[in-house]
Design a protein around this motif. Structure first.
Motif, PDB file in Angstrom:
ATOM      1  N   VAL A   7       0.838  -1.209   0.000  1.00  0.00           N
ATOM      2  CA  VAL A   7       0.000   0.000   0.000  1.00  0.00           C
ATOM      3  C   VAL A   7       0.871   1.257   0.000  1.00  0.00           C
ATOM      4  CG1 VAL A   7      -1.740   1.338   1.259  1.00  0.00           C
ATOM      5  CG2 VAL A   7      -1.862  -1.170   1.274  1.00  0.00           C
ATOM      6  N   ASN A   8       1.856   1.293   0.905  1.00  0.00           N
ATOM      7  CA  ASN A   8       2.578   2.545   1.151  1.00  0.00           C
ATOM      8  C   ASN A   8       3.682   2.822   0.128  1.00  0.00           C
ATOM      9  OD1 ASN A   8       0.959   2.703   3.347  1.00  0.00           O
ATOM     10  ND2 ASN A   8       2.580   2.783   4.879  1.00  0.00           N
ATOM     11  N   CYS A   9       3.280   3.014  -1.126  1.00  0.00           N
ATOM     12  CA  CYS A   9       4.253   3.459  -2.127  1.00  0.00           C
ATOM     13  C   CYS A   9       4.569   4.932  -1.834  1.00  0.00           C
ATOM     14  CB  CYS A   9       3.687   3.284  -3.528  1.00  0.00           C
ATOM     15  SG  CYS A   9       2.095   4.084  -3.772  1.00  0.00           S
ATOM     16  N   ALA A  10       5.601   5.455  -2.476  1.00  0.00           N
ATOM     17  CA  ALA A  10       6.025   6.835  -2.183  1.00  0.00           C
ATOM     18  C   ALA A  10       4.880   7.820  -2.400  1.00  0.00           C
ATOM     19  CB  ALA A  10       7.221   7.200  -3.061  1.00  0.00           C
ATOM     20  N   ARG A  17     -13.109  14.322  -2.504  1.00  0.00           N
ATOM     21  CA  ARG A  17     -12.547  12.968  -2.627  1.00  0.00           C
ATOM     22  C   ARG A  17     -12.053  12.707  -4.058  1.00  0.00           C
ATOM     23  NH1 ARG A  17     -13.073  10.243   2.095  1.00  0.00           N
ATOM     24  NH2 ARG A  17     -14.656  11.040   3.504  1.00  0.00           N
ATOM     25  N   ILE A  18     -12.770  13.258  -5.037  1.00  0.00           N
ATOM     26  CA  ILE A  18     -12.302  13.099  -6.428  1.00  0.00           C
ATOM     27  C   ILE A  18     -10.973  13.850  -6.603  1.00  0.00           C
ATOM     28  CG2 ILE A  18     -12.785  13.727  -8.843  1.00  0.00           C
ATOM     29  CD1 ILE A  18     -15.731  13.082  -8.281  1.00  0.00           C
ATOM     30  N   ASN A  19     -10.908  15.037  -6.028  1.00  0.00           N
ATOM     31  CA  ASN A  19      -9.656  15.807  -6.129  1.00  0.00           C
ATOM     32  C   ASN A  19      -8.495  15.075  -5.458  1.00  0.00           C
ATOM     33  OD1 ASN A  19     -10.735  17.822  -7.645  1.00  0.00           O
ATOM     34  ND2 ASN A  19     -11.245  19.137  -5.901  1.00  0.00           N
ATOM     35  N   LEU A  20      -8.818  14.344  -4.393  1.00  0.00           N
ATOM     36  CA  LEU A  20      -7.774  13.571  -3.708  1.00  0.00           C
ATOM     37  C   LEU A  20      -7.245  12.474  -4.642  1.00  0.00           C
ATOM     38  CD1 LEU A  20      -6.549  13.435  -0.760  1.00  0.00           C
ATOM     39  CD2 LEU A  20      -8.020  11.437  -0.450  1.00  0.00           C
ATOM     40  N   ILE A  21      -8.158  11.837  -5.355  1.00  0.00           N
ATOM     41  CA  ILE A  21      -7.738  10.779  -6.291  1.00  0.00           C
ATOM     42  C   ILE A  21      -6.876  11.393  -7.406  1.00  0.00           C
ATOM     43  CG2 ILE A  21      -8.572   9.103  -8.003  1.00  0.00           C
ATOM     44  CD1 ILE A  21     -11.006   8.652  -6.134  1.00  0.00           C
ATOM     45  N   LYS A  22      -7.319  12.557  -7.898  1.00  0.00           N
ATOM     46  CA  LYS A  22      -6.524  13.226  -8.955  1.00  0.00           C
ATOM     47  C   LYS A  22      -5.135  13.575  -8.430  1.00  0.00           C
ATOM     48  CE  LYS A  22     -10.259  15.255 -11.658  1.00  0.00           C
ATOM     49  NZ  LYS A  22     -11.116  16.433 -11.806  1.00  0.00           N
ATOM     50  N   ARG A  23      -5.085  14.023  -7.206  1.00  0.00           N
ATOM     51  CA  ARG A  23      -3.789  14.376  -6.609  1.00  0.00           C
ATOM     52  C   ARG A  23      -2.905  13.128  -6.468  1.00  0.00           C
ATOM     53  NH1 ARG A  23       0.413  17.344  -6.498  1.00  0.00           N
ATOM     54  NH2 ARG A  23       1.474  17.435  -4.503  1.00  0.00           N
ATOM     55  N   PHE A  24      -3.539  12.022  -6.093  1.00  0.00           N
ATOM     56  CA  PHE A  24      -2.759  10.784  -5.973  1.00  0.00           C
ATOM     57  C   PHE A  24      -2.143  10.423  -7.330  1.00  0.00           C
ATOM     58  CE2 PHE A  24      -2.350   6.212  -6.519  1.00  0.00           C
ATOM     59  CZ  PHE A  24      -1.359   5.979  -5.574  1.00  0.00           C
ATOM     60  N   ILE A  25      -2.950  10.539  -8.377  1.00  0.00           N
ATOM     61  CA  ILE A  25      -2.448  10.174  -9.713  1.00  0.00           C
ATOM     62  C   ILE A  25      -1.283  11.100 -10.110  1.00  0.00           C
ATOM     63  CG2 ILE A  25      -3.066  10.054 -12.177  1.00  0.00           C
ATOM     64  CD1 ILE A  25      -5.863   9.082 -11.288  1.00  0.00           C
ATOM     65  N   GLU A  26      -1.447  12.380  -9.774  1.00  0.00           N
ATOM     66  CA  GLU A  26      -0.371  13.345 -10.055  1.00  0.00           C
ATOM     67  C   GLU A  26       0.927  12.937  -9.334  1.00  0.00           C
ATOM     68  OE1 GLU A  26      -2.192  17.498 -10.275  1.00  0.00           O
ATOM     69  OE2 GLU A  26      -0.811  17.628  -8.576  1.00  0.00           O
ATOM     70  N   LEU A  27       0.784  12.613  -8.050  1.00  0.00           N
ATOM     71  CA  LEU A  27       1.963  12.213  -7.263  1.00  0.00           C
ATOM     72  C   LEU A  27       2.555  10.918  -7.819  1.00  0.00           C
ATOM     73  CD1 LEU A  27       0.559  12.942  -3.675  1.00  0.00           C
ATOM     74  CD2 LEU A  27       2.460  14.148  -4.771  1.00  0.00           C
ATOM     75  N   TYR A  28       1.674  10.037  -8.253  1.00  0.00           N
ATOM     76  CA  TYR A  28       2.129   8.749  -8.779  1.00  0.00           C
ATOM     77  C   TYR A  28       3.044   8.965  -9.991  1.00  0.00           C
ATOM     78  CZ  TYR A  28       1.967   3.757  -9.620  1.00  0.00           C
ATOM     79  OH  TYR A  28       2.326   2.439  -9.762  1.00  0.00           O
ATOM     80  N   HIS A  29       2.606   9.880 -10.874  1.00  0.00           N
ATOM     81  CA  HIS A  29       3.432  10.169 -12.062  1.00  0.00           C
ATOM     82  C   HIS A  29       4.756  10.802 -11.683  1.00  0.00           C
ATOM     83  CE1 HIS A  29       0.945   9.144 -15.488  1.00  0.00           C
ATOM     84  NE2 HIS A  29      -0.085   9.441 -14.730  1.00  0.00           N
ATOM     85  N   HIS A  88      -5.243   1.689  -5.738  1.00  0.00           N
ATOM     86  CA  HIS A  88      -5.386   2.865  -4.876  1.00  0.00           C
ATOM     87  C   HIS A  88      -6.672   3.622  -5.190  1.00  0.00           C
ATOM     88  CE1 HIS A  88      -1.906   3.108  -2.249  1.00  0.00           C
ATOM     89  NE2 HIS A  88      -1.216   2.534  -3.212  1.00  0.00           N
ATOM     90  N   CYS A  89      -6.968   3.790  -6.481  1.00  0.00           N
ATOM     91  CA  CYS A  89      -8.189   4.531  -6.844  1.00  0.00           C
ATOM     92  C   CYS A  89      -9.413   3.787  -6.310  1.00  0.00           C
ATOM     93  CB  CYS A  89      -8.286   4.710  -8.359  1.00  0.00           C
ATOM     94  SG  CYS A  89      -6.983   5.773  -8.994  1.00  0.00           S
ATOM     95  N   ALA A  90      -9.401   2.455  -6.433  1.00  0.00           N
ATOM     96  CA  ALA A  90     -10.546   1.665  -5.958  1.00  0.00           C
ATOM     97  C   ALA A  90     -10.689   1.794  -4.439  1.00  0.00           C
ATOM     98  CB  ALA A  90     -10.375   0.210  -6.368  1.00  0.00           C
ATOM     99  N   TRP A  91      -9.561   1.822  -3.734  1.00  0.00           N
ATOM    100  CA  TRP A  91      -9.643   1.982  -2.270  1.00  0.00           C
ATOM    101  C   TRP A  91     -10.181   3.367  -1.912  1.00  0.00           C
ATOM    102  CZ3 TRP A  91      -3.929  -0.005  -2.072  1.00  0.00           C
ATOM    103  CH2 TRP A  91      -3.923  -1.402  -2.135  1.00  0.00           C
TER     104      TRP A  91
END
Ligand SMILES: Cc1cc2nc3c(=O)[nH]c(=O)nc-3n(C[C@H](O)[C@H](O)[C@H](O)COP(=O)(O)O)c2cc1C
Length: 316
Positions: free
Chosen positions: A33-36, A259-271, A285-288
């Motif tokens: 779970v705890n990726c960077a 919550r949608i913005n949080l998912i978008k932020r996660f994707i941004e960080l992921y990239h 992560h998005c599903a969680w």
């Protein structure tokens, strides 16, 4: 706010390493779970300290490049799992950009137990002590240990005193035995007992699913900090919400847009931060993170079938 101090006695210098955290609500180590990018998301959501997943000492020595973290994640706890003191020596000497090195002495999984790792150390205290002493001797930063309360029974005081005597700077207690699963309530009375018995800080982990749980745990155990696990996976907002709740006794509600913005932020960080793009990991992560959405179960299934992140963003 916890403060860890380690005296590093070099040839000519005595250097104090001092670490403070901005609050006492931390992200627990979470394997797979705890990726960077998730750690950074939790930090942005108010976690006072973030943890890596458990890192196998053998894998770390073999494939150092597969394990990474960044300066802007700090304060960061890097957790190692293994059973060979010499491997811990090799691992801890190499680390940059981390503030605490933690020994996993609680993982109950069959594979780890077979290898003598994780909760197996609860049955072999002389080995646990040797590992901690080695880590303390060679680590440039404070060492901590995360334990369960015992193998079959509650031995947390005996184990805690041993950890303290071996030189660790704090203990995280997940107050279940090796054999107890999430169906058995976390025994916060063990945290309270341990806190009364040792001088070093004690961090509580287990069943911290809401801000109310966090407050109740602080009140009942007098622990120095808490580590949140499962609840953060679906709801990283829990860190700041808990901090606010401790101050105001009021619960914050989050809108779907937030919550949608949080998912978008996660994707941004992921990239930005992951070295490998793994769509399956991103989808997980998005599903969680849609757990609080209406019709979450169906949405999760649909996310699992998405072939691109654009598809994910379209359906949430
Ligand atoms: C998916 C998952 C992965 C976990 N991985 C680790 C780990 O790598 N190291 C560890 O010490 N504990 C691990 N744990 C245990 C958690 O850190 C925590 O102690 C436990 O889940 C209790 O806290 P909670 O009730 O807030 O989830 C894991 C738990 C879960 C659910």
């Amino acid at each position: 706010m916890l403060i860890f101090i380690k005296n590093l006695k070099g040839k000519n210098v005595i250097k104090n390493v001092m670490i403070t955290t901005k609050n006492n609500i931390y992200l627990a180590p979470l394997d797979n779970v705890n990726c960077a990018s998730f750690r950074l998301l939790c930090k942005e959501c108010g976690a006072g300290l973030v943890s890596t997943p458990m890192i196998n000492t053998k894998s770390f020595i073999r494939e150092r490049e597969n394990f990474y973290w960044y300066k802007n994640e700090q304060p960061l706890l890097a957790q190692f799992i293994g059973s060979e003191p010499d491997e811990f020596k090799e691992c801890v000497q190499e680390l940059d950009n981390c503030d605490v090195i933690d020994l996993n002495a609680g993982c109950p999984s069959d594979d780890q137990i077979k290898a003598g790792n994780g909760a197996a150390l609860l049955k072999d205290l002389p080995l646990m002590k040797r590992i901690i002493k080695t880590m303390v001797k060679y680590s440039p930063v404070p060492v901590s240990v995360k334990i369960r309360k015992g193998w079959e029974e509650d031995d947390c005081i005996k184990i805690g005193l041993l950890i303290e005597a071996a030189g660790a700077e704090f203990i995280t207690l997940h107050p279940r035995t090796k054999f107890e699963g999430y169906g058995t309530p976390a025994d916060w009375s063990a945290v309270k007992k341990l806190k009364k018995s040792v001088k070093i800080p004690v961090i509580a982990s287990g069943d911290l699913l809401t801000p109310e749980n966090v407050k109740e745990c602080f009140d009942k155990t007098e622990c120095d900090a808490v580590m949140i696990g499962r609840a953060a996976i679906n709801n990283p907002f829990i860190f700041r919400d808990s901090e606010d709740y401790l101050k105001t006794n009021e619960l914050v509600k989050h809108s779907k847009i937030e919550r949608i913005n949080l998912i978008k932020r996660f994707i941004e960080l992921y990239h930005k931060y992951e070295k490998r793009y793994d769509l399956a990991e991103l989808r997980n992560h998005c599903a969680w993170l849609v757990k609080e959405f209406k019709g979450a179960r169906k949405l999760r299934d649909n996310i699992g079938r998405c072939k691109t992140e654009e598809e994910i963003l379209k359906i949430i």
